[in-house]
Design a protein around this motif. Structure first.
Motif, PDB file in Angstrom:
ATOM      1  N   UNK A  52      20.836  10.972   5.301  1.00  0.00           N
ATOM      2  CA  UNK A  52      20.628  12.298   4.715  1.00  0.00           C
ATOM      3  C   UNK A  52      20.657  12.273   3.199  1.00  0.00           C
ATOM      4  N   UNK A  53      21.326  11.286   2.605  1.00  0.00           N
ATOM      5  CA  UNK A  53      21.331  11.195   1.144  1.00  0.00           C
ATOM      6  C   UNK A  53      19.968  10.763   0.609  1.00  0.00           C
ATOM      7  N   UNK A  54      19.080  10.304   1.495  1.00  0.00           N
ATOM      8  CA  UNK A  54      17.717   9.915   1.115  1.00  0.00           C
ATOM      9  C   UNK A  54      16.696  10.852   1.748  1.00  0.00           C
ATOM     10  N   UNK A  55      16.836  11.066   3.058  1.00  0.00           N
ATOM     11  CA  UNK A  55      15.925  11.924   3.814  1.00  0.00           C
ATOM     12  C   UNK A  55      16.729  13.092   4.398  1.00  0.00           C
ATOM     13  N   UNK A  86      16.035  15.734   6.051  1.00  0.00           N
ATOM     14  CA  UNK A  86      15.646  16.287   7.350  1.00  0.00           C
ATOM     15  C   UNK A  86      15.799  15.197   8.405  1.00  0.00           C
ATOM     16  N   UNK A  87      16.895  15.269   9.177  1.00  0.00           N
ATOM     17  CA  UNK A  87      17.259  14.221  10.122  1.00  0.00           C
ATOM     18  C   UNK A  87      17.266  14.788  11.537  1.00  0.00           C
ATOM     19  N   UNK A 136      13.426  11.831   9.367  1.00  0.00           N
ATOM     20  CA  UNK A 136      14.210  10.676   9.811  1.00  0.00           C
ATOM     21  C   UNK A 136      14.584  10.877  11.271  1.00  0.00           C
ATOM     22  N   UNK A 137      14.261   9.904  12.118  1.00  0.00           N
ATOM     23  CA  UNK A 137      14.589   9.993  13.543  1.00  0.00           C
ATOM     24  C   UNK A 137      15.611   8.904  13.860  1.00  0.00           C
ATOM     25  N   UNK A 138      16.717   9.301  14.488  1.00  0.00           N
ATOM     26  CA  UNK A 138      17.858   8.411  14.721  1.00  0.00           C
ATOM     27  C   UNK A 138      18.137   8.346  16.219  1.00  0.00           C
TER      28      UNK A 138
END
Length: 577
Positions: free
Chosen positions: A351-354, A356-357, A322-324
């Motif tokens: 983070x509750x889904x992916x 690695x953020x 995940x890229x934010x």
């Protein structure tokens, strides 16, 4: 705490990005969860103000008071009992601090020595998986990390890989002629994926996907494969540094404009809650800014205490990076506080889904805040400071370009990650089942898009927040009375409470052709039109039942049903399960 459950595997060492000059983290005390009435306003449900006092300060103050009084000598027994009592109190207080470490706070109570001690323990992380209970761990990582050394050397592995999803290992998918999808989950899964029903196989039904409306699919978020990101030519370093017209929306547009974009027929399969739109609905003013911060703090409490509101299946995928994109810069006061609340909720729901953020920033102050002061360090796999951006508006597009470059250079390994989820830092993702969505990123594009070598990209619906009088103060309502009377229809606008995304639906009208575009009529200026309904999930902002087009100021609306449907059109014009 040491986690013996989550599977962490080594990752390639990476380049340094920034030098950390000071170290401390913040801890947060959390109010107990509440079950508010659906008719109550958010301000009526505000938690009591929380105060955090450093243990050392408390003990020092107590010591000063004792020195100020002359007391007679105590006996040995009294001293022993008093010492034990103080020790017990101290242990209890410190335990509360540790227990609250997974939440954001504003008080810095850890010294540099404490920070270094925690950072040094990174070599002690477990690499042994042991069952499904690990998937619920928040924050995902056990240790504080110095991101000046690059990404963490380990990542969290959970969920199905691309090969699993393509080859039917543990899960299989069947596209039906009516456009629905059946997903079968087997107990013999080769991956660490939750058994939905203990001891049995399980078939879940989904309403399926449809091609997005070209002008209505903007959501500032997307989900695709790493291969899809790498072959999207419009995302390039050359374009980033030579293009004249790049705005904040381009982080989404560059990925979607040349690819094959899909959206869910049922909004609740995949949507984002767009937080920063809230103040644009009724106007701006000091009262509304203050109310907005209070509302955000209420939402933050709910999402932190109920970590899977946005992920009711509780399935997570660690093969997705995940890229934010985060941008606050040198903003001050309420603007800065809002940005920080947006980031806190976005990171924790992502983070509750992916688990690695990676966060991408363009300002040194943002880098310092995210890595040191936000309380989010243990939620993050990486933090990147993009130093060469020409404009603040390039941060979102720069995030996609930088992530692509890091994959090309091997800093992010294609052996580790199969998928990429992109989002701005003010959007909370809601997914019924992440693996159902990831499977759709592996579809072959339709013939028209196949000729262009287009990648399948899943676009979430964008729920636009809607301000209603019960949620704000009386001063705000009075100041913006005309706006509220028109938008809220003097209290007559329909609001649907959605306690559980798994049991209800919001259906867009299914197209005649499979994977065709939505045919729902666009509703312009929905604050005026009386047939536009609202959705409210627990204590979050109410938002329009539909997906927003911020450029045309219109919405494609969906039809809410308290009982979950497959969004199939019947001869009578309604829907049927």
């Amino acid at each position: 705490t040491h986690n013996n459950n989550t599977l962490l595997v080594p990752h390639h060492q990476s380049i340094a990005t920034h030098h950390i000059t000071s170290h401390h983290i913040a801890l947060h005390a959390v109010s107990p969860p509440s079950s508010p009435s659906s008719n109550a306003g958010l301000l009526d449900r505000l938690p009591k103000k929380r105060h955090s006092t450093a243990l050392s300060a408390t003990m020092n103050a107590t010591g000063l008071k004792r020195q100020a009084k002359k007391t007679p000598p105590m006996g040995v027994t009294t001293k022993v009992l008093l010492g034990l009592a103080c020790a017990v109190v101290g242990i209890q207080l410190w335990s509360l601090r540790i227990a609250s470490a997974i939440f954001e706070v504003h008080d810095d109570i850890m010294t540099t020595a404490m920070w270094q001690h925690i950072a040094d323990s990174s070599l002690q992380q477990s690499s042994q998986p042991s069952g499904w209970s690990d998937m619920f761990k928040m924050p995902p990582f056990d240790t504080i990390h110095d991101f000046a050394q690059g990404p963490r050397s380990q990542r969290i592995v959970v969920g199905y890989t691309k090969d699993d999803l393509l080859n039917g290992r543990g899960v299989s998918f069947h596209d039906k002629e009516d456009g629905t999808v059946h997903m079968n989950t087997f107990q013999s899964s080769s991956r660490n994926v939750p058994p939905i029903d203990e001891g049995t196989n399980r078939t879940e039904k989904f309403a399926g996907m449809t091609r997005e409306q070209r002008s209505g699919g903007y959501s500032a978020a997307w989900l695709t494969t790493v291969d899809g990101l790498l072959k999207t030519e419009r995302i390039s370093t050359d374009h980033l540094f030579t293009a004249d017209k790049i705005n904040l929306e381009y982080g989404h547009i560059a990925m979607s404009i040349d690819n094959w974009n899909l959206q869910a027929v049922d909004m609740f399969d995949f949507f984002v809650h767009h937080l920063s739109y809230y103040e644009r609905v009724t106007g701006k003013g000091e009262e509304l800014r203050n109310d907005t911060i209070k509302l955000l703090e209420v939402m933050q409490d709910d999402y932190e205490q109920n970590q899977f509101y946005n992920n009711p299946s509780k399935q997570r995928n660690g093969h997705t990076l995940a890229i934010v994109a985060y941008f606050a810069g040198d903003s001050k006061g309420p603007s800065q506080r809002r940005s920080q609340l947006f980031l806190n909720m976005t990171i924790k729901t992502v983070a509750s889904i992916f688990p690695n953020v990676a966060v991408f920033v363009g300002h040194p102050l943002d880098y310092e805040y995210v890595t040191q002061h936000s309380g989010l360090n243990q939620y993050l796999y990486d933090v990147q400071l993009m130093k060469d951006l020409r404009s603040f508006d390039h941060i979102t597009y720069g995030t996609s370009v930088t992530a692509k470059t890091l994959f090309q250079k091997g800093v992010y390994s294609q052996d580790d990650f199969d998928f990429v989820y992109y989002t701005e830092s003010d959007e909370l993702p809601h997914m019924r089942n992440v693996h159902y969505l990831l499977r759709h990123t592996l579809q072959e594009p339709d013939p028209r898009h196949a000729k262009k070598n287009a990648a399948p990209v899943i676009i979430p619906h964008r729920g636009q927040p809607f301000s209603i009088p019960p949620d704000v103060s009386a001063d705000t309502v009075q100041r913006w009375k005309k706006n509220y009377d028109k938008a809220y229809l003097n209290g007559e606008r329909t609001i649907h409470d959605v306690p559980d995304l798994m049991t209800s639906s919001c259906c867009f009208e299914r197209p005649a052709e499979k994977n065709g575009p939505f045919i729902n009529p666009q509703k312009f200026f929905p604050l005026v039109e009386s047939d536009v309904e609202l959705i409210r999930q627990h204590r979050s902002f109410s938002h329009v039942a539909g997906t927003g087009d911020v450029f045309a100021k219109s919405f494609f609306t969906c039809r809410f049903s308290a009982e979950r449907e497959m969004c199939l059109s019947s001869e009578e014009g309604g829907t049927t399960t």
